[in-house]
Enzyme design. Structure first.
Site, short mmCIF file in Angstrom:
data_model
loop_
_atom_site.label_atom_id
_atom_site.label_comp_id
_atom_site.label_asym_id
_atom_site.label_seq_id
_atom_site.Cartn_x
_atom_site.Cartn_y
_atom_site.Cartn_z
N GLU A 98 4.69 -8.65 0.29
CA GLU A 98 3.59 -7.90 -0.14
C GLU A 98 2.63 -7.90 1.12
O GLU A 98 2.24 -6.82 1.51
CB GLU A 98 2.66 -8.69 -1.27
CG GLU A 98 3.47 -8.62 -2.54
CD GLU A 98 2.93 -9.25 -3.64
OE1 GLU A 98 3.17 -9.12 -4.84
OE2 GLU A 98 2.21 -10.16 -3.42
N ASP A 107 -0.62 -2.70 -5.41
CA ASP A 107 -0.33 -3.96 -5.70
C ASP A 107 -1.60 -4.54 -6.42
O ASP A 107 -2.69 -4.19 -6.31
CB ASP A 107 -0.24 -4.70 -4.35
CG ASP A 107 0.88 -5.59 -4.72
OD1 ASP A 107 1.17 -6.19 -5.86
OD2 ASP A 107 1.68 -6.26 -3.70
#
Length: 236
Positions: free
Chosen positions: A112, A90
């Site tokens: 996330e 990410d």
């Protein structure tokens, strides 16, 4: 005559490619959100299509990463179907020297954080402009809040020394709504001296779902830079 390619875009491509290259066959992969993560998903799809990579499954962190994964032929699974994630990749909005992060520029930080925390290895892909000495210096801290609690949460954050601002939509009237149906307060702090403490304190305010401080989760930071017009990738 070939059209010149933006060196920043080239660098994003290189760092995304370097991260995608670390994924092995048979892995369960956390698929991040944002522009660099989107390129990484594309490269994973290319590796699958070429046969270089086999039998991977993706866990998306947003509608965006879910749509991209389907587009590039990456099979998806939910957290109900798995016990762990092998590797998550990410981006980040800020990275400090201890590899703590501020994330949430795309309002996907809640999902996330869930996915990245479950990963055996969490790799962050950024360009060098995201590296800071102290969190909160260049980027406001995103806080996801249940809509009915926006006002009391904003008041509580002000008492902590923050200046909260409701994130408004672009090309959409009204506030940004997250994938969970909540709103986002972007909070300016003069400095975040203790990210671990601040993360817990904000998350303890009733009505807060999650904030964008990611403390102690990062295993590796891959930094893309442009040197002499050429993109390079280094480990921070």
């Amino acid at each position: 005559m070939t059209a010149s390619v933006d060196p920043i875009q080239l660098m994003k491509q290189e760092v995304a490619k370097a991260a995608a290259a670390r994924v092995h066959s048979g892995s369960i992969v956390g698929l991040g959100s944002g522009s660099t993560a989107a390129l990484m998903i594309q490269y994973l799809g290319d590796r699958l299509q070429s046969g270089e990579l086999k039998d991977i499954k993706g866990v998306p962190t947003s509608f965006q990463s879910s749509v991209l994964a389907k587009q590039y032929g990456i099979p998806l699974v939910t957290l109900d179907e798995i016990e762990y994630i092998d590797i998550a990749i990410d981006g980040a909005d800020e990275v400090d020297p201890q590899h703590n992060l501020i994330k949430g520029g795309g309002a996907a930080h809640t999902r996330e954080k869930i996915v990245d925390a479950l990963a055996k290895e969490f790799i962050v892909v950024v360009d060098s402009s995201k590296l800071v000495d102290r969190l909160g210096t260049t980027f406001k801290l995103p806080v996801e809040v249940i809509p009915m609690a926006i006002t009391p949460v904003a008041r509580a954050i002000e008492k902590l020394g923050g200046k909260p601002e409701l994130r408004m939509g672009v090309k959409k009237a009204g506030p940004v709504i997250t994938d969970q149906g909540n709103m986002v307060l972007d909070v300016k702090f003069d400095s975040i001296d203790n990210p671990a403490e601040m993360e817990k304190t904000i998350n303890n305010i009733p009505g807060v779902l999650e904030n964008g401080l990611f403390v102690g989760l990062t295993d590796l930071v891959l930094v893309g830079e442009v040197k002499d017009g050429q993109p390079i990738v280094r480990e921070a």
